[in-house]
Design an enzyme around this catalytic site. Structure first.
Site, PDB file in Angstrom:
ATOM      1  CG  ASN A   1     -30.500 -76.074  -1.592  1.00  0.00           C
ATOM      2  OD1 ASN A   1     -29.475 -76.560  -0.782  1.00  0.00           O
ATOM      3  ND2 ASN A   1     -31.456 -77.008  -1.796  1.00  0.00           N
ATOM      4  CB  CYS A   2     -35.251 -72.975  -0.837  1.00  0.00           C
ATOM      5  SG  CYS A   2     -35.613 -72.021  -2.514  1.00  0.00           S
ATOM      6  CG  MET A   3     -38.339 -77.612  -2.017  1.00  0.00           C
ATOM      7  SD  MET A   3     -37.763 -79.100  -2.112  1.00  0.00           S
ATOM      8  CE  MET A   3     -39.049 -79.782  -3.550  1.00  0.00           C
TER       9      MET A   3
ATOM     10  NE  ARG B   1     -37.424 -68.644  -5.450  1.00  0.00           N
ATOM     11  CZ  ARG B   1     -38.145 -67.952  -4.957  1.00  0.00           C
ATOM     12  NH1 ARG B   1     -37.570 -67.135  -3.791  1.00  0.00           N
ATOM     13  NH2 ARG B   1     -39.363 -67.487  -5.190  1.00  0.00           N
TER      14      ARG B   1
END
Length: 492
Positions: free
Chosen positions: A27-29, A31
């Site tokens: 994951n990112c912030m 997504r």
């Protein structure tokens, strides 16, 4: 919006072809970033109807599901738990369809070009910097409130309140702590992201933090001042650390290939460090310094050019959509080093302001009690607070024209910030990375103080709001009120 839980993640897994189709989950912030074994198994229509799913983004190597800030990490943790606990189903005989899918996937892989390689490289920055972003925001907020309190209650006061002085000093100390040793955290994450051991990256990065001057009154003296006759100057900052960690990961992999398995734990890291230390002292530190200075010079001049800032703000949402916006983070570091604040961030934040203005225009044009108005009501507050995904993927992007006018509205806000900088008053974020929208106000600063920085940023947002609103009202709101998907939702 529903909370992320096991039920929601189970629905997502079902829509993407079940657990067996997921090779990797991260994951990112905002997504969920998935590596799928067969992307043809994804039911995109069903996926988009799941609560919390704001949109999907497909790239050559990743399938990204947009969930929004604060949800992506929880989703990744739950999904990884489900993936670890699931039992792989027995593989059936490969059918003609399955073989065709494999052939299609291989063909797609062979067609990957340099653009794809660059995209993959830039997406790794999300792995490096995303875990650090909550810390950036936290220290930025504390520093912003401390500076605000200092300017209101202490500045110009002959005998300030002792307790207030202590509180302000305490709130500022976290920022100093983080930025003093940030290179080590980045080195750890970078080497790990590129296939090496995080601890080796941290040790290599520490070479950029140590002092090599025995007479220095600050810092940690390394014990050496030269390297076999070469003077050591730990410059290059974050650029040098990134180069060293990325190269260090490659060196570590090559060393591991030639070291016997029973000696791997003893020798691989030691040899990697010896090689990378020498390369860092002789080549990377000087090279990183030149690159860092060049990047600072380029963006300092670009940030003072209104037309350049308009282009940056206008195109930023496209970078977000393709997931390459994390590539700006090294630039943020360069600007922090050169100016003392991040002057690029408020320019790029204007993109979100254009989205808000466009959404308000659509709200005005939409019919009363329409689904479009309901969508905007649910997304406008997060948009004002700097969370743009609900507006982008739920309102403007599906209708195309409002997305374009929103980008133009953001460009107008970027032009305003650049014009003010051109006139001699650049403003910026007091930390490397932070929230955008109205939430960023207390983090703004300038050479003329925090209040001036806040005022210029607020004025830029107003320009972006108004421009996005007017442009969408005139050019972007005709015949786009109801999408086919909206009609189906209303019938259901």
């Amino acid at each position: 919006m529903a909370k992320i839980n096991q039920s929601v993640i189970a629905q997502i897994l079902k829509a993407i072809g079940n657990a067996n189709n997921v090779a990797q989950c991260g994951n990112c912030m905002t997504r969920l970033r998935l590596t799928l074994r067969d992307s043809t198994q994804v039911d995109k229509v069903a996926l988009k109807q799941i609560p919390n799913v704001l949109g999907i983004i497909e790239s050559d190597d990743q399938f990204q599901i947009v969930l929004g800030p604060g949800k992506a990490q929880a989703a990744a943790e739950i999904m990884n738990e489900l993936l670890n606990s699931s039992t792989p189903t027995a593989q059936s005989k490969p059918s003609d369809t399955h073989l065709a899918n494999i052939a299609s996937a291989n063909k797609k892989q062979l067609k990957e070009k340099q653009v794809s390689a660059v995209h993959k490289f830039l997406t790794k920055f999300a792995t490096i910097f995303t875990p650090l972003i909550p810390g950036f925001i936290a220290v930025g907020l504390l520093l912003g409130f401390a500076t605000l309190l200092e300017q209101i209650t202490i500045q110009g006061v002959e005998h300030p309140n002792t307790i207030l002085v202590e509180i302000i000093g305490y709130m500022k100390v976290f920022s100093k702590g983080m930025f003093s040793f940030l290179s080590i955290l980045i080195g750890y994450n970078a080497q790990k992201a590129f296939g090496g051991s995080g601890i080796n990256g941290a040790i290599i990065a520490s070479l950029f933090v140590l002092s090599y001057n025995p007479d220095a009154t600050s810092g940690f003296y390394s014990g050496i001042s030269t390297f076999f006759g070469y003077s050591i100057d730990p410059r290059g900052n974050i650029i040098g650390v990134l180069i060293a960690a990325i190269l260090g990961a490659w060196v570590e992999r090559q060393v591991r290939k030639i070291i016997p398995d029973n000696l791997d734990m003893i020798l691989t890291s030691a040899i990697t460090l010896l090689i990378m230390g020498a390369i860092a002292f002789i080549f990377i530190m000087p090279l990183g310094s030149y690159l860092f200075s060049g990047m600072s010079w380029l963006f300092l001049h670009l940030n003072g050019n209104p037309f350049g800032t308009a282009i940056l703000a206008g195109l930023f949402l496209l970078a977000v959509m393709f997931g390459v916006h994390q590539g700006f983070v090294p630039v943020y570091f360069a600007l922090m080093e050169a100016q003392g604040f991040n002057s690029l961030f408020p320019i790029l934040a204007m993109a979100g302001g254009g989205q808000v203005g466009a959404a308000l225009a659509l709200y005005v044009k939409a019919k009363k009690d329409s689904l479009l108005r309901t969508q905007i009501k649910g997304a406008i507050i997060p948009g004002l607070l700097g969370i743009g995904e609900p507006l982008i993927y739920g309102v403007t992007l599906p209708r195309i024209k409002p997305f374009i006018t929103a980008c133009l509205g953001g460009a107008a806000g970027g032009f305003f910030i650049g014009l003010i900088a051109y006139l001699g008053l650049p403003v910026g974020l007091n930390t490397v990375f932070g929230p955008s929208g109205l939430v960023a106000l207390p983090l703004m600063t300038s050479n003329n103080g925090i209040f001036v920085g806040m005022a210029v940023y607020a004025a830029g947002l107003v320009v972006a709001y108004i421009s996005g609103f007017v442009l969408t009202l005139i050019f972007g709101s005709k015949k786009i009120e109801v999408l086919k998907a909206d009609v189906q939702s209303q019938k259901e």
